[in-house]
Design an enzyme around this catalytic site. Structure first.
Site, PDB file in Angstrom:
ATOM      1  N   LYS A  42       0.813  -1.199   0.000  1.00  0.00           N
ATOM      2  CA  LYS A  42       0.000   0.000   0.000  1.00  0.00           C
ATOM      3  C   LYS A  42       0.855   1.262   0.000  1.00  0.00           C
ATOM      4  O   LYS A  42       0.403   2.333  -0.394  1.00  0.00           O
ATOM      5  CB  LYS A  42      -0.847   0.045   1.295  1.00  0.00           C
ATOM      6  CG  LYS A  42      -1.793  -1.069   1.516  1.00  0.00           C
ATOM      7  CD  LYS A  42      -2.512  -0.846   2.874  1.00  0.00           C
ATOM      8  CE  LYS A  42      -3.261  -2.052   3.342  1.00  0.00           C
ATOM      9  NZ  LYS A  42      -3.821  -1.840   4.703  1.00  0.00           N
ATOM     10  N   GLY A  43       2.068   1.134   0.506  1.00  0.00           N
ATOM     11  CA  GLY A  43       2.876   2.312   0.861  1.00  0.00           C
ATOM     12  C   GLY A  43       3.041   3.379  -0.203  1.00  0.00           C
ATOM     13  O   GLY A  43       3.140   4.557   0.113  1.00  0.00           O
ATOM     14  N   GLU A  98       7.941   2.567  -6.034  1.00  0.00           N
ATOM     15  CA  GLU A  98       8.005   2.169  -4.612  1.00  0.00           C
ATOM     16  C   GLU A  98       8.116   3.401  -3.725  1.00  0.00           C
ATOM     17  O   GLU A  98       8.713   4.404  -4.117  1.00  0.00           O
ATOM     18  CB  GLU A  98       9.243   1.292  -4.370  1.00  0.00           C
ATOM     19  CG  GLU A  98       8.967  -0.190  -4.302  1.00  0.00           C
ATOM     20  CD  GLU A  98       8.241  -0.636  -3.033  1.00  0.00           C
ATOM     21  OE1 GLU A  98       7.559   0.177  -2.391  1.00  0.00           O
ATOM     22  OE2 GLU A  98       8.351  -1.820  -2.700  1.00  0.00           O
ATOM     23  N   ASP A  99       7.570   3.313  -2.533  1.00  0.00           N
ATOM     24  CA  ASP A  99       7.781   4.390  -1.567  1.00  0.00           C
ATOM     25  C   ASP A  99       9.159   4.256  -0.920  1.00  0.00           C
ATOM     26  O   ASP A  99       9.916   5.212  -0.861  1.00  0.00           O
ATOM     27  CB  ASP A  99       6.670   4.392  -0.505  1.00  0.00           C
ATOM     28  CG  ASP A  99       6.460   3.022   0.119  1.00  0.00           C
ATOM     29  OD1 ASP A  99       6.597   2.010  -0.601  1.00  0.00           O
ATOM     30  OD2 ASP A  99       6.174   2.940   1.321  1.00  0.00           O
ATOM     31  N   LYS A 130      16.637   3.382   1.608  1.00  0.00           N
ATOM     32  CA  LYS A 130      17.214   3.303   2.962  1.00  0.00           C
ATOM     33  C   LYS A 130      18.344   2.282   2.962  1.00  0.00           C
ATOM     34  O   LYS A 130      18.167   1.145   2.555  1.00  0.00           O
ATOM     35  CB  LYS A 130      16.113   2.907   3.963  1.00  0.00           C
ATOM     36  CG  LYS A 130      16.530   3.188   5.385  1.00  0.00           C
ATOM     37  CD  LYS A 130      15.388   2.978   6.334  1.00  0.00           C
ATOM     38  CE  LYS A 130      15.518   1.650   7.032  1.00  0.00           C
ATOM     39  NZ  LYS A 130      14.481   1.457   8.053  1.00  0.00           N
ATOM     40  N   PHE A 151      13.242   4.332  11.369  1.00  0.00           N
ATOM     41  CA  PHE A 151      11.943   3.788  10.963  1.00  0.00           C
ATOM     42  C   PHE A 151      11.114   4.949  10.444  1.00  0.00           C
ATOM     43  O   PHE A 151      10.808   5.894  11.177  1.00  0.00           O
ATOM     44  CB  PHE A 151      11.263   3.077  12.130  1.00  0.00           C
ATOM     45  CG  PHE A 151      10.182   2.152  11.654  1.00  0.00           C
ATOM     46  CD1 PHE A 151      10.419   0.791  11.524  1.00  0.00           C
ATOM     47  CD2 PHE A 151       8.926   2.653  11.294  1.00  0.00           C
ATOM     48  CE1 PHE A 151       9.425  -0.062  11.037  1.00  0.00           C
ATOM     49  CE2 PHE A 151       7.929   1.814  10.813  1.00  0.00           C
ATOM     50  CZ  PHE A 151       8.183   0.454  10.689  1.00  0.00           C
ATOM     51  N   ASP A 158       3.696   3.411   6.811  1.00  0.00           N
ATOM     52  CA  ASP A 158       3.043   3.174   8.093  1.00  0.00           C
ATOM     53  C   ASP A 158       3.969   2.530   9.120  1.00  0.00           C
ATOM     54  O   ASP A 158       5.015   1.975   8.793  1.00  0.00           O
ATOM     55  CB  ASP A 158       1.864   2.213   7.912  1.00  0.00           C
ATOM     56  CG  ASP A 158       2.331   0.771   7.694  1.00  0.00           C
ATOM     57  OD1 ASP A 158       3.212   0.554   6.851  1.00  0.00           O
ATOM     58  OD2 ASP A 158       1.828  -0.130   8.403  1.00  0.00           O
TER      59      ASP A 158
HETATM   60  C1  PRP Z   1       7.157  -1.593   2.674  1.00  0.00           C
HETATM   61  C2  PRP Z   1       7.444  -0.707   1.480  1.00  0.00           C
HETATM   62  C3  PRP Z   1       8.100  -1.623   0.508  1.00  0.00           C
HETATM   63  C4  PRP Z   1       8.773  -2.657   1.392  1.00  0.00           C
HETATM   64  C5  PRP Z   1      10.235  -2.422   1.420  1.00  0.00           C
HETATM   65  O1  PRP Z   1       5.971  -2.263   2.456  1.00  0.00           O
HETATM   66  O2  PRP Z   1       6.288  -0.123   0.961  1.00  0.00           O
HETATM   67  O3  PRP Z   1       7.173  -2.230  -0.357  1.00  0.00           O
HETATM   68  O4  PRP Z   1       8.239  -2.507   2.712  1.00  0.00           O
HETATM   69  O5  PRP Z   1      10.863  -3.303   2.301  1.00  0.00           O
HETATM   70  P1  PRP Z   1      12.025  -4.290   1.872  1.00  0.00           P
HETATM   71  O6  PRP Z   1      12.945  -3.545   0.935  1.00  0.00           O
HETATM   72  O7  PRP Z   1      12.708  -4.605   3.183  1.00  0.00           O
HETATM   73  O8  PRP Z   1      11.418  -5.503   1.252  1.00  0.00           O
HETATM   74  P2  PRP Z   1       5.236  -3.109   3.584  1.00  0.00           P
HETATM   75  O9  PRP Z   1       5.641  -4.559   3.470  1.00  0.00           O
HETATM   76  O10 PRP Z   1       5.467  -2.470   4.920  1.00  0.00           O
HETATM   77  O11 PRP Z   1       3.728  -3.024   3.156  1.00  0.00           O
HETATM   78  P3  PRP Z   1       2.846  -1.700   2.883  1.00  0.00           P
HETATM   79  O12 PRP Z   1       3.393  -1.065   1.630  1.00  0.00           O
HETATM   80  O13 PRP Z   1       1.482  -2.233   2.717  1.00  0.00           O
HETATM   81  O14 PRP Z   1       2.997  -0.790   4.071  1.00  0.00           O
END
Ligand code: PRP
Length: 176
Positions: A42-43, A98-99, A130, A151, A158
Site C-alpha cells: 500500500k505504501g 516504490e515508496d 534506505k 523507521f 506506516d
Molecule cells: C514496505 C514498502 C516496501 C517494502 C520495502 O511495504 O512499501 O514495499 O516494505 O521493504 P524491503 O525492501 O525490506 O522488502 P510493507 O511490506 O510495509 O507493506 P505496505 O506497503 O502495505 O505498508
C-alpha cells in the site's frame, strides 16, 4: 505538524521538490513510450498519485501487492504476490514505483515476477532508498531521498498501519 513520538524528516515542500525532479527525469525517459507505471501497495499510493500528476504524459497505471510475512520469513524466500498487475505488460515499458526500499527483498521479488511477463523494459523509481538494512542490492533507476537509517512513516508509509495519512515524512523517535 508536531506529533508526539515523531521526528520530522522531510517536509511537504521537500517532497514536492523531489517529486518534481523525479517527474522531469521520467518525462525524459518515457516521453514517447506510453509506459505502464506499477505502484506497489500500500505504501506507494500517495507518492504514486502525486508523481503521475506531475508527469503530464500519456501512461497507464496498475498496482501490485506482495504478501509480507515478517522480514525473517521474507528473507528466506517465502514471498508471494497477493495482487498481481491486471494489464498485459508484455512488450510494454514498465516502471515500478516504490515508496521505500529497505532490505530490497520486496523489490527483487516484484522485479523478477514482472520480468517473467516479458516487458520491453523494466525500471524502478523509489522515493526513499534506505541503506542500513540492505540485503539485496538492486539498481534503482530513479531515486528521491537516500536515508541511512531509522523507521520512516508518513506520506503513505506506516508503522502498524498508523501514520500513512500524514502529508510529511517522519522518523519514529523510538524505533520498534
Ligand atoms: C514496505 C514498502 C516496501 C517494502 C520495502 O511495504 O512499501 O514495499 O516494505 O521493504 P524491503 O525492501 O525490506 O522488502 P510493507 O511490506 O510495509 O507493506 P505496505 O506497503 O502495505 O505498508
Amino acid at each position: 505538524m508536531e506529533l508526539k513520538g515523531l521526528k520530522p524528516l522531510f517536509s511537504q515542500k521537500a517532497i514536492q521538490e523531489i517529486t518534481k525532479r523525479l517527474a522531469e527525469e521520467l518525462i525524459r525517459e518515457y516521453r514517447d513510450k506510453n509506459p505502464v507505471f506499477v505502484g506497489v501497495l500500500k505504501g506507494s499510493f500517495i507518492f504514486f498519485a502525486d508523481l503521475i500528476r506531475e508527469l503530464k504524459l500519456p501512461l497507464e497505471i496498475d498496482f501490485i501487492r506482495v504478501a509480507s510475512y515478517g522480514r525473517d520469513t521474507v528473507s528466506s524466500g517465502k514471498v508471494s504476490i497477493l495482487k498481481d498487475v491486471e494489464l498485459p505488460i508484455k512488450g510494454r515499458h514498465v516502471l515500478i514505483v516504490e515508496d521505500i526500499v529497505d532490505t530490497g527483498i520486496t523489490l527483487k521479488v516484484i522485479y523478477n515476477h514482472l520480468k517473467e511477463k516479458k516487458p520491453a523494459s523494466i525500471k524502478i523509481c523509489a522515493l526513499i532508498d534506505k541503506r542500513e538494512r540492505k540485503k539485496i542490492e538492486i539498481d534503482l533507476d530513479f531515486v528521491g531521498f537516500v536515508v541511512e537509517k531509522g523507521f520512516i512513516v508518513g506520506y503513505g508509509l506506516d508503522y502498524d498501519e498508523r501514520y500513512r495519512y500524514l502529508p510529511e515524512i517522519y522518523t519514529l523517535e523510538e524505533a520498534p
